[in-house]
Enzyme design. Structure first.
Site, mmCIF file in Angstrom:
data_model
loop_
_atom_site.group_PDB
_atom_site.id
_atom_site.type_symbol
_atom_site.label_atom_id
_atom_site.label_comp_id
_atom_site.label_asym_id
_atom_site.label_seq_id
_atom_site.Cartn_x
_atom_site.Cartn_y
_atom_site.Cartn_z
ATOM 1 N N GLY A 123 42.522 41.443 31.286
ATOM 2 C CA GLY A 123 41.117 41.179 31.544
ATOM 3 C C GLY A 123 40.779 40.876 32.985
ATOM 4 O O GLY A 123 39.941 41.541 33.597
ATOM 5 N N GLY A 152 34.010 38.927 28.911
ATOM 6 C CA GLY A 152 35.415 39.311 28.949
ATOM 7 C C GLY A 152 35.960 39.350 30.357
ATOM 8 O O GLY A 152 36.300 38.321 30.945
ATOM 9 N N CYS A 153 36.022 40.544 30.931
ATOM 10 C CA CYS A 153 36.699 40.724 32.215
ATOM 11 C C CYS A 153 35.956 40.082 33.375
ATOM 12 O O CYS A 153 36.583 39.627 34.342
ATOM 13 C CB CYS A 153 36.921 42.210 32.467
ATOM 14 S SG CYS A 153 37.984 42.987 31.215
ATOM 15 N N VAL A 154 34.622 40.034 33.316
ATOM 16 C CA VAL A 154 33.873 39.378 34.393
ATOM 17 C C VAL A 154 34.150 37.879 34.382
ATOM 18 O O VAL A 154 34.450 37.270 35.418
ATOM 19 C CB VAL A 154 32.366 39.660 34.266
ATOM 20 C CG1 VAL A 154 31.572 38.821 35.261
ATOM 21 C CG2 VAL A 154 32.082 41.140 34.489
ATOM 22 N N SER A 157 37.690 37.111 35.474
ATOM 23 C CA SER A 157 37.836 37.282 36.917
ATOM 24 C C SER A 157 37.196 36.124 37.674
ATOM 25 O O SER A 157 37.730 35.673 38.698
ATOM 26 C CB SER A 157 37.211 38.613 37.348
ATOM 27 O OG SER A 157 37.867 39.703 36.731
#
Length: 212
Positions: A123, A152-154, A157
């Site tokens: 992710g 998720g990935c945002v 990060s």
């Protein structure tokens, strides 16, 4: 949904989020706006037209300011699939194998030769990649985040950026989620715990103050 959002805001003991603030050496990170997630022909495709349009505006501001741009893509290796828990949980992402047409950056956000493209299998843009080291070498202290999906990935990060010492700024109009509720609740939580959530107007105004 408005009632649920209001109740969520009230549940934080600190009240209004305290601004973290942004530094003077930003980079823009475009998280996973790749054909596999943005092309309606993809088995993973979603509708991100508005967010991509806003991301294009963000990138134009970054390039005008001479700010580094990073794109992430998901590229799974077939030999690793049975050990990748993200794949075991959601086998649909098996469409994003190395070499697939779906792993390329969305054609509306074309990278330049001097941009950084980070290939990841999980992710976060930071997990299992050299991104933190690359940003440190460039002297970056702040990351402006665009992309999908917010929950998720945002979010992953943003969390890892903060843990690595980079000030995260999530650009509200340039991120999206498959669920409007998930989008808003995660923006609230990011702002309460990890970084700042900015409007596109605020992000562009900030970029205009950066010295080349």
């Amino acid at each position: 949904m408005d009632r649920m959002i209001a109740e969520l805001r009230q549940s934080y003991p600190c009240g209004e989020a305290r601004p973290l603030g942004l530094g003077r050496r930003p980079a823009v990170i475009v998280v996973d706006f790749i054909e596999g997630f943005t092309n309606p022909e993809s088995p993973l495709g979603g509708s991100w037209d508005r967010e991509i349009e806003h991301t294009a505006s963000l990138l134009a501001g970054a390039r005008e300011a001479g700010v580094p741009v990073v794109y992430t893509t998901v590229e799974l290796r077939s030999a690793d699939l049975e050990r990748n828990l993200l794949y075991l949980k959601t086998p649909r992402i098996g469409a994003l194998l190395e070499g697939s047409r779906w792993t390329g950056v969305d054609h509306r956000l074309p990278p330049r030769d001097d941009d950084v493209i980070v290939s990841k299998q999980h992710g976060s843009a930071f997990f299992g990649t050299a991104l933190a080291s690359q940003l440190q070498v460039m002297g970056v202290d702040t990351v402006l985040l665009a992309g999908c999906v917010t929950s998720g990935c945002v979010r992953a990060s943003a969390v890892d950026a903060a843990q690595a010492g980079f000030r995260p700024g999530v650009v509200r109009e340039a991120v999206g989620d498959r669920s409007p509720l998930a989008n808003e609740t995660n923006l609230i939580d990011i702002e309460q715990r990890y970084g700042d959530v900015l409007s596109l107007e605020q992000a562009l105004a900030y970029l205009s103050t950066i010295d080349r």
